[in-house]
Design a protein around this motif. Structure first.
Motif, short mmCIF file in Angstrom:
data_model
loop_
_atom_site.label_atom_id
_atom_site.label_comp_id
_atom_site.label_asym_id
_atom_site.label_seq_id
_atom_site.Cartn_x
_atom_site.Cartn_y
_atom_site.Cartn_z
N GLU A 1 0.73 -0.96 -0.48
CA GLU A 1 0.15 0.37 -0.06
C GLU A 1 0.84 1.50 0.05
O GLU A 1 0.26 2.26 -1.06
N ARG A 2 2.26 1.21 1.20
CA ARG A 2 3.16 2.42 0.80
C ARG A 2 3.22 2.45 0.03
O ARG A 2 3.65 3.85 -0.59
N ARG B 1 1.92 6.04 -6.84
CA ARG B 1 0.91 7.47 -7.28
C ARG B 1 1.07 8.58 -7.58
O ARG B 1 1.10 9.69 -7.78
N GLU C 1 1.03 3.70 -2.70
CA GLU C 1 1.51 5.56 -2.56
C GLU C 1 2.41 6.64 -3.31
O GLU C 1 2.03 7.41 -3.77
#
Lengths: 82, 207
Positions: free
Chosen positions: A70-71, A77, A74
């Motif tokens: 997830e990190r 993105r 991010e």
């Protein structure tokens, strides 16, 4: 083909990695392969070593912990937006 | 001589374009491996995850310049290794693997009791040879992989690093030598000791 000195099994098991790496001198390679012809124990040992290597190649089928991925997503993105 | 595979080339293009699917594919193929590389250099799992996180920033910075002269896997893992080593040096936690090359000095591949003693007719030959490993159903196959994973975790650090990179992650001998700064002989000896222990562990399990 006559060989000067036969390899014993306890020597064979120490040479197996060098054999598989193709790192034995030609004379030693011949001795190694000659021994395999007449020795079921060493033939089986070599096959087990090969099977071990193949199986070891299958253990890295995991994935990153979800929170870490997830990190990274991010960060990806954020980078894409810049 | 590496040539970027079509699959990896697509991945790189997708990443450069900011494509989420490319991100997901890269994580699926190389994510676990990146964490494993980090764990070879730093002791704690938390630190290893941070290494991957930091390395990822460097990956994004460098992806525009990546020319495909090495494989994508090599390039990714090298960034992780360098990130981990830098962190390790800062924290004075890592020992160069070349210093650990003598790990396991004197260890034998197989218990010497399994061979015939020197007084006998066939000294050094198998007394208790390996038994056939019966083919196992699927369920046990994952257990066998657990046995291997545990055996690798119990190895001393340099042996663990070499067998992980060679047999788990598929790097060549030369790549491992360069990454870990080992001579050809050192690399082979460490691999030999590691593989012997893993085979022994599997043999125990298969009994």
């Amino acid at each position: 083909m006559r060989l000067d000195r036969e390899l014993a099994c306890n020597e064979m098991v120490e040479l197996v990695t060098a054999y598989l790496e193709d790192a034995l001198a030609p004379v030693d390679r011949e001795r190694f392969e000659e021994h395999l012809v007449f020795c079921d124990g060493c033939d089986r040992y070599l096959e087990q070593m090969r099977a071990t290597i193949v199986a070891t190649g299958r253990i890295d089928r995991g994935h990153l912990p979800a929170e870490l991925e997830e990190r990274l997503l991010e960060a990806f993105r954020g980078w894409r937006a810049s | 001589m590496h040539v970027l595979s079509p699959e990896d080339a697509r991945l790189v293009d997708g990443l450069r374009a900011g494509d989420d699917a490319a991100f997901a594919a890269l994580m699926r193929m190389y994510g676990a491996g990146m964490l494993r590389v980090a764990q070879m250099f730093v002791s704690s799992r938390t630190d290893a995850e941070e290494v991957v996180s930091d390395a990822w920033v460097a990956v994004l910075r460098g992806i525009g310049r990546f020319e495909g002269r090495s494989s994508l896997k090599t390039w990714l893992y090298r960034i992780v290794a360098n990130t981990a080593k830098t962190r390790g040096v800062r924290e004075a936690r890592t020992v160069p693997f070349s210093a650990l090359a003598a790990e396991g000095e004197g260890e034998l591949a197989v218990d010497p009791d399994r061979f015939i003693g020197s007084g006998d007719r066939f000294p050094g030959h198998w007394g208790a040879p390996p038994q056939a490993w019966a083919p196992e159903p699927e369920l046990l196959e994952s257990e066998a992989l657990d046995v291997i994973e545990r055996a690798i975790q119990q190895l001393p650090p340099a042996q663990r690093a070499v067998i992980t990179m060679r047999d788990v992650q598929g790097f060549t001998a030369e790549e491992v030598r360069n990454a870990l700064d080992l001579s050809e002989t050192n690399q082979r000896v460490l691999l030999h000791r590691a593989r012997s222990k893993v085979r022994n562990a599997l043999e125990e399990y298969m009994r």
